[in-house]
Design a protein around this motif. Structure first.
Motif, PDB file in Angstrom:
ATOM      1  N   SER A 126      44.466  47.531  38.414  1.00  0.00           N
ATOM      2  CA  SER A 126      44.849  46.548  39.192  1.00  0.00           C
ATOM      3  C   SER A 126      45.441  46.968  40.536  1.00  0.00           C
ATOM      4  N   GLY A 141      36.510  44.265  38.962  1.00  0.00           N
ATOM      5  CA  GLY A 141      37.740  44.420  38.006  1.00  0.00           C
ATOM      6  C   GLY A 141      38.511  45.605  38.626  1.00  0.00           C
ATOM      7  N   TRP A 142      38.183  46.080  40.095  1.00  0.00           N
ATOM      8  CA  TRP A 142      39.032  47.254  40.658  1.00  0.00           C
ATOM      9  C   TRP A 142      38.719  48.392  39.866  1.00  0.00           C
ATOM     10  N   GLU A 149      37.242  43.007  43.633  1.00  0.00           N
ATOM     11  CA  GLU A 149      37.710  42.052  42.586  1.00  0.00           C
ATOM     12  C   GLU A 149      36.791  42.197  41.483  1.00  0.00           C
ATOM     13  N   GLU A 204      50.871  45.121  44.135  1.00  0.00           N
ATOM     14  CA  GLU A 204      51.297  44.058  45.440  1.00  0.00           C
ATOM     15  C   GLU A 204      52.260  44.692  46.303  1.00  0.00           C
ATOM     16  N   ILE A 218      45.802  50.989  44.111  1.00  0.00           N
ATOM     17  CA  ILE A 218      45.303  50.785  42.726  1.00  0.00           C
ATOM     18  C   ILE A 218      46.379  51.267  41.551  1.00  0.00           C
ATOM     19  N   SER A 219      46.766  50.692  40.841  1.00  0.00           N
ATOM     20  CA  SER A 219      47.477  51.383  39.833  1.00  0.00           C
ATOM     21  C   SER A 219      46.443  51.986  38.772  1.00  0.00           C
TER      22      SER A 219
END
Ligand SMILES: Nc1nc2c(ncn2[C@@H]2O[C@H](COP(=O)(O)O)[C@@H](O)[C@H]2O)c(=O)[nH]1
Ligand SMILES: [Mn+2]
Length: 555
Positions: A381, A456-457, A453, A384, A400-401
Motif C-alpha cells: 500500500s 494494487g500497488w 492503484e 500516506e 510504498i510500504s
C-alpha cells in the motif's frame, strides 16, 4: 464386477492422454499385479508412444502404484488418471482430496496469471494452481509470462504465504539472480570480428579462484562472513552449469541516470549459490516434510541459512565480475586480483580484497535475487506521507510500504522461483531498472517496474516481474529436437550469423543445444504481457556480443 475406466497420461506431458478399460478379473485380491501392470505399460507404449515405461503414478496423490492397496485406492476414484514414467520421479504437485487437505491450505487462494502473448505450458498452470491451493498458508500466487513447468513446482512463479514457509518453492539454487556491471569497453571493441578477440581473452575464469584465505576474505560483507565451508567456498567466483552465464552486451538504448549508457558495454552475470544452496535444501527436505511453520526452530534456522546463501550468491556474482573484468580491462590495477596466482597458498592482504570488492560495487548497476524468500508487508500500500503525497506519483511510489509490517496479519513470505523483485529490499525502494534477458541470441530488455492503484500497488504481480523469457522447450526436448536439427551445424550455433550476433563460449556439447535461443520463449511476448498488465515498462535494450557458459581451458 464391471471393468474400470481410467486415463493414462505421460508423466512429463499431461496433454498426451489415452483411455484404458481394466477388466475386472485383473482387480481381484487374489490376482497377481503383473498382468495389470503389463496391460498399463503396454498401452502406454502403444498409445502414448512412450518407449520404455517403467513406473506408474496416481496423478491425484502423486503416489507410485506398487502394492495391491495402492492400485485399489487409485482405481476407486471414477475416471482417475495414471501418469506413466520412463523412470523419472512424479512430475507435478499431487492434487490431494479434501480428506488429505492440510488444515491451513487455502482452496480459494487467488491466482493471477499475467500471460496472454507468451506461450504457456498447461502443466505449468496446473503446478501453479495446485501449489497455491494445497500448500499451507497461501494468500496469493502469480504466474509471470515466463512461467514454465518445474519438476514439481513451476518456474516464473511467485507465492505469498502467511504463517508458513516452503523451502522447495524457491528451489536449491538459493540466491540465483542477475547483476549488471559497467565495463570500460565501447561497442567498437566488441562488434563483429572484434567480439571473437574479446572471447579469446576470457581465460583464467574457470576453476577455483586463488587460495582459501583469499576466498574467505572475499566472502565478507557488511554483515560479516558468509562462508559456507571449504567444499562450497572453493566454487565461489565460478559460473556453474545449466543456463548460468556471463555475457558481454552492448547497450543499444540506454536509460539516463542508471549507468546503462548507449553504445557502452556491460557485463550481465547470471549465477547463484552453486552447490551450497542445494545442500541447504536437501537437509530441509530429507524427511519429506517440506513446509515449515513460522516460528518453529527449523524455520528460524532455515531462514538464517537461506539469508547466508543469498549473501554468498551476491559475493559469487561480484567475484565472477572481477575475474571477467581482469580479462576485459587488463591494464586496470584494481582488477588484478581477479587473476589466479600460481600457488594456492599465496595470500593477498585483506585490505586489497576489501578494496577490490568495493570497486566492483562502483561498477554495479543492479543486482537481484530471483530465487529467494522475503518477508514483505501485505497487501502492498502507499504510505500516506504529507511530505511526499503532493509531489506526484514518482514520489509516492518511493513510499510504498514493503517491509514495515509487525503484526502477523501485516506481512507475508514472498517465495520467488525465477521471478525478479520490483524493489530493492535493502533500501526498501522500487528498483529503477531490471534486466529481462531473452537468450544468448536475443536482446536483453531493460525494464522498469511500475506501480499503480489498478495493480494494487504490486499485489497483482506479487511485487515481482518475469526474470527472463522462460523455456519454451524442456532441456530434454531441446537436446533431442535441436540436437538433430543442427546435427551437422552445431559449430555454427556458437558464432554470430551476422555482424550483430553473439560469439558463444560453450565447450559442453549438450549445453549448446539445451541452451539454444530456440529453446526459449520470445522475450518481446513476455515484455508485452508485462506492459499490458500494467506492471512494467520497457525503457531500454542491450544486445549480446559474447556469451560465456563454460570453457575447457586446456584447449
Ligand atoms: N542473455 C542471455 N539470457 C539467457 C541465456 N540463457 C538463458 N537466458 C535467459 O535467462 C533466464 C534465466 O533463467 P533461470 O530460470 O535459469 O534463472 C532464462 O529464462 C532465459 O530467458 C544466455 O545465454 N544469455
Ligand atoms: Mn537463475
Amino acid at each position: 464386477m464391471p471393468s474400470t475406466r481410467l486415463t493414462l497420461t505421460l508423466n512429463t506431458n499431461r496433454t498426451t492422454k489415452c483411455p484404458l478399460l481394466i477388466p475386472s478379473d485383473l482387480l481381484l485380491p487374489t490376482s497377481s499385479l503383473t498382468p495389470l501392470r503389463n496391460l498399463v505399460l503396454k498401452t502406454a507404449t502403444s498409445k502414448l508412444r512412450l518407449k520404455k515405461p517403467t513406473r506408474i503414478f496416481d496423478v491425484l496423490t502423486g503416489k507410485e502404484l506398487l502394492t495391491f492397496e495402492d492400485w485399489t485406492t487409485a482405481l476407486r476414484d471414477p475416471d482417475n488418471t495414471l501418469a506413466i514414467s520412463a523412470g523419472e520421479d512424479f512430475v507435478g504437485v499431487p492434487r490431494k482430496d479434501a480428506r488429505d487437505r492440510h488444515p491451513d491450505a487455502n482452496p480459494e487462494c487467488p491466482v493471477h496469471v499475467l500471460v496472454e502473448d507468451a506461450p504457456v505450458d498447461q502443466l505449468a498452470l496446473t503446478q501453479l494452481r495446485t501449489t497455491a491451493t494445497t500448500l499451507p498458508g497461501m494468500v496469493a500466487a502469480t504466474g509471470q509470462p515466463d512461467l514454465c513447468p518445474g519438476t514439481k513446482y513451476p518456474v516464473g512463479a511467485v507465492f505469498a504465504s502467511r504463517g508458513w514457509v516452503h523451502p522447495p518453492l524457491i528451489g536449491g539454487d538459493i540466491g540465483c539472480g542477475m547483476a549488471w556491471y559497467r565495463t570500460g569497453l565501447s561497442r567498437g571493441q566488441v562488434d563483429g570480428e572484434k567480439g571473437r578477440k574479446v572471447a579469446e581473452r576470457l581465460r583464467g575464469v574457470e576453476g577455483s579462484w586463488r587460495g582459501r584465505e583469499e576466498r574467505s576474505a572475499w566472502l565478507r560483507d557488511g554483515e560479516g562472513s558468509c562462508e559456507a565451508g571449504g567444499e562450497w567456498d572453493a566454487s565461489v567466483g565460478t559460473i556453474g552449469a545449466g543456463n548460468h552465464f556471463a555475457e558481454i552486451q552492448v547497450v543499444e538504448k540506454g536509460v539516463e541516470g542508471t549507468g546503462m549508457v548507449e553504445n557502452e558495454v556491460v557485463l550481465l552475470v547470471h549465477s547463484g549459490s552453486r552447490g551450497y544452496g542445494g545442500s541447504i535444501l536437501k537437509r530441509y527436505t530429507a524427511e519429506g516434510r517440506e513446509s515449515l511453520k513460522e516460528g518453529s526452530e527449523k524455520m528460524v534456522v532455515y531462514m538464517e541459512e537461506h539469508h547466508r546463501a543469498l549473501r554468498w550468491a551476491k559475493a559469487n556474482r561480484d567475484l565472477i565480475a572481477l575475474r571477467f573484468l581482469s580479462c576485459l580491462e587488463p591494464g586496470e590495477e584494481a582488477w588484478l586480483l581477479g587473476r589466479n596466482t600460481q600457488t594456492d597458498d599465496a595470500t593477498t592482504d585483506i585490505e586489497t580484497i576489501v578494496r577490490a570488492r568495493a570497486k566492483i560495487q562502483e561498477r554495479k548497476v543492479v543486482d537481484i535475487w530471483h530465487n529467494n524468500l522475503e518477508r514483505v508487508n501485505w497487501p502492498p500500500s502507499l504510505i500516506e506521507d504529507t511530505a511526499t503525497s503532493n509531489t506526484g506519483l514518482e514520489a509516492k511510489i518511493s513510499e510504498i510500504s514493503i517491509t514495515k509490517g509487525e503484526a502477523r496479519d501485516d506481512y507475508v513470505f514472498v517465495h520467488r522461483k525465477g521471478a525478479a523483485p520490483t524493489y530493492d529490499p535493502e533500501h526498501n525502494l522500487p528498483l529503477p531498472i531490471l534486466p529481462l534477458p531473452g537468450s544468448r541470441g536475443t536482446p536483453t530488455l531493460i525494464i522498469k517496474p511500475t506501480f499503480s492503484e489498478e495493480t494494487g500497488w504490486g499485489l497483482k504481480n506479487a511485487l515481482s516481474l518475469a526474470h527472463g523469457s522462460g523455456r519454451s522447450m524442456s532441456r530434454g526436448k531441446a537436446l533431442s529436437y535441436l540436437g538433430s536439427k543442427y546435427k551437422h551445424q552445431s559449430a555454427a550455433l556458437l558464432e554470430p550469423g551476422a555482424k550483430e550476433g553473439t560469439w558463444v563460449i560453450c565447450d559442453e556439447k549438450e549445453l549448446v543445444f539445451e541452451e539454444a535461443p530456440e529453446a526459449y520463449k520470445d522475450v518481446y511476448a513476455v515484455s508485452s504481457d508485462l506492459v499490458r498488465e500494467g506492471v512494467a515498462e520497457v525503457v531500454g535494450l542491450c544486445k549480446p556480443r559474447v556469451s560465456y557458459k563454460v570453457r575447457n581451458e586446456a584447449r
